[in-house]
Design a protein around this motif. Structure first.
Motif, PDB file in Angstrom:
ATOM      1  N   ILE A  54      89.987  -4.690 -34.103  1.00 39.43           N
ATOM      2  CA  ILE A  54      90.025  -3.227 -34.247  1.00 39.43           C
ATOM      3  C   ILE A  54      90.238  -2.574 -32.881  1.00 39.43           C
ATOM      4  O   ILE A  54      89.594  -2.945 -31.895  1.00 39.43           O
ATOM      5  N   ASP A  58      88.780   3.065 -32.458  1.00 41.91           N
ATOM      6  CA  ASP A  58      88.393   3.104 -33.862  1.00 41.91           C
ATOM      7  C   ASP A  58      87.161   2.263 -34.169  1.00 41.91           C
ATOM      8  O   ASP A  58      86.631   2.322 -35.281  1.00 41.91           O
ATOM      9  N   VAL A  62      84.725   2.099 -37.652  1.00 43.82           N
ATOM     10  CA  VAL A  62      84.893   0.952 -38.539  1.00 43.82           C
ATOM     11  C   VAL A  62      83.570   0.213 -38.700  1.00 43.82           C
ATOM     12  O   VAL A  62      83.208  -0.190 -39.810  1.00 43.82           O
TER      13      VAL A  62
END
Length: 73
Positions: A54, A58, A62
């Motif tokens: 990721i 982000d 997440v």
């Protein structure tokens, strides 16, 4: 037992990316499409952590979503 076989066949023949991921980011299953679409080596991918894939910007969101949606009841 037959249902398990049906689920396996669906997962292994779908065009979608499917994965089972623990709340801590550990992969429990990755579908073959991770290789056919993204060229990931499935054996290597299974030893990695989902959160390592990721983007840093982000990651917090997440992780939050994983904790929220993966809670055991």
């Amino acid at each position: 037992m037959r249902n398990n076989e049906n689920y396996r066949l669906i997962a292994e023949n779908t065009i979608n990316l499917l994965a089972l991921i623990e709340p801590n980011g550990e992969f429990k299953y990755v579908s073959p499409t991770f290789n056919s679409l993204l060229k990931y080596d499935l054996n290597k991918l299974k030893t990695r952590n989902f959160f390592d894939l990721i983007h840093q910007e982000d990651l917090e969101g997440v992780k939050h979503d994983a904790q929220t949606y993966c809670k055991k009841t």
